[in-house]
Design an enzyme around this catalytic site. Sequence first.
Site, PDB file in Angstrom:
ATOM      1  N   ASP A 149       0.864  -1.172   0.000  1.00 20.53           N
ATOM      2  CA  ASP A 149       0.000   0.000   0.000  1.00 20.53           C
ATOM      3  C   ASP A 149       0.908   1.231   0.000  1.00 20.53           C
ATOM      4  O   ASP A 149       2.097   1.140   0.336  1.00 20.53           O
ATOM      5  CB  ASP A 149      -0.878  -0.041   1.256  1.00 20.53           C
ATOM      6  CG  ASP A 149      -1.648   1.238   1.467  1.00 20.53           C
ATOM      7  OD1 ASP A 149      -2.358   1.660   0.549  1.00 20.53           O
ATOM      8  OD2 ASP A 149      -1.506   1.825   2.559  1.00 20.53           O
ATOM      9  N   GLY A 151      -5.371   2.614  -3.248  1.00 26.08           N
ATOM     10  CA  GLY A 151      -6.663   3.167  -3.615  1.00 26.08           C
ATOM     11  C   GLY A 151      -6.518   4.347  -4.558  1.00 26.08           C
ATOM     12  O   GLY A 151      -7.485   4.768  -5.198  1.00 26.08           O
ATOM     13  N   LYS A 181      -8.302  -5.129  -3.583  1.00 22.96           N
ATOM     14  CA  LYS A 181      -6.860  -5.380  -3.679  1.00 22.96           C
ATOM     15  C   LYS A 181      -6.581  -6.884  -3.766  1.00 22.96           C
ATOM     16  O   LYS A 181      -5.583  -7.299  -4.360  1.00 22.96           O
ATOM     17  CB  LYS A 181      -6.139  -4.744  -2.495  1.00 22.96           C
ATOM     18  CG  LYS A 181      -6.160  -3.224  -2.530  1.00 22.96           C
ATOM     19  CD  LYS A 181      -5.272  -2.613  -1.468  1.00 22.96           C
ATOM     20  CE  LYS A 181      -5.252  -1.087  -1.574  1.00 22.96           C
ATOM     21  NZ  LYS A 181      -4.296  -0.467  -0.632  1.00 22.96           N
ATOM     22  N   ASP A 207      -2.179  -0.753   5.829  1.00 20.26           N
ATOM     23  CA  ASP A 207      -2.598  -0.123   7.090  1.00 20.26           C
ATOM     24  C   ASP A 207      -4.061   0.290   7.125  1.00 20.26           C
ATOM     25  O   ASP A 207      -4.571   0.676   8.177  1.00 20.26           O
ATOM     26  CB  ASP A 207      -1.751   1.128   7.355  1.00 20.26           C
ATOM     27  CG  ASP A 207      -2.173   2.288   6.469  1.00 20.26           C
ATOM     28  OD1 ASP A 207      -2.603   3.321   6.998  1.00 20.26           O
ATOM     29  OD2 ASP A 207      -2.094   2.152   5.229  1.00 20.26           O
ATOM     30  N   ASN A 265      -9.113  -0.686   3.292  1.00 22.49           N
ATOM     31  CA  ASN A 265      -9.083  -1.249   1.937  1.00 22.49           C
ATOM     32  C   ASN A 265      -7.933  -2.239   1.734  1.00 22.49           C
ATOM     33  O   ASN A 265      -7.820  -2.846   0.670  1.00 22.49           O
ATOM     34  CB  ASN A 265      -9.014  -0.139   0.883  1.00 22.49           C
ATOM     35  CG  ASN A 265      -7.792   0.742   1.023  1.00 22.49           C
ATOM     36  OD1 ASN A 265      -7.159   0.786   2.079  1.00 22.49           O
ATOM     37  ND2 ASN A 265      -7.463   1.460  -0.025  1.00 22.49           N
TER      38      ASN A 265
END
Length: 258
Positions: free
Chosen positions: A8, A44, A185, A208, A211
């Site tokens: 991420d 995202g 994801k 973290d 999502n």
Amino acid sequence: MIKALFFDIDGTLVSFNTHTIPQSTLNAIAELRKKGIKLFISTGRPRVAINNLGNLEFDGYITMNGSYCFGENDEVIYKSPIPKSDVETMLGILKKEKNCPCVIVHEKEMSFCNPNTQTAAFIQMLKFPDVPEISVEDAGKKEIFQLSPFFTLEEEEKYLPLMPHCESSRWYPTFTDIVCKGNSKQLGMDKIMERFGFTLEETMAFGDGGNDISMLRHAGIGIAMGNANDTVKASANYVTDSVDEDGIWNGLKHFNLI
């Protein structure tokens, strides 16, 4: 043996406090490269808003929470827009609720409907590039891959059922990311693995936010950052330190990857 890592961006690779990548993380990525491990982004953010990775290069990108995945040389691996009926529902809400801002993400563009002081704070907080305004009418003229309305939880519970082909996830309290149902994801990982020939057992993921939960549960080893909330931590195999406390370096060290 781990052959692929998925990262991420916000709150994982990049600190919310400094808006930069810790030096320890840069060192860790260099070590992974030396070992020939493939590195992938899973975010995202849409592609146009990935502006905080400096000169780092990755082997592939899962963007818009799995709705748009691409590899080197702009190879599109997977893309899945929101069905037009649900787009029209959301645009109708925005036309009625003029105080509700929303990020509209097309394939190669990102715009704001109903921008206000909230959206200005959002851009500053995440150091996004300048986001142009778009009218509700113009927003619907192209395929939309992600809608990020500044909904409260109560508003999300009210409006999301009106979009039956969509699902949502949050990685920041003030807004939610809405994508076509089934995109996540986790799905992005599957598309990347299919393209590059990895198995789940050969993957590790760091995240973290809300999502990231599907990704952390899906990976061979899912690692939650120390700055994640308890729900995200409970979804991981291991909890490392925060992004500002060398969390990626320490997590990789724990599993003897560096």
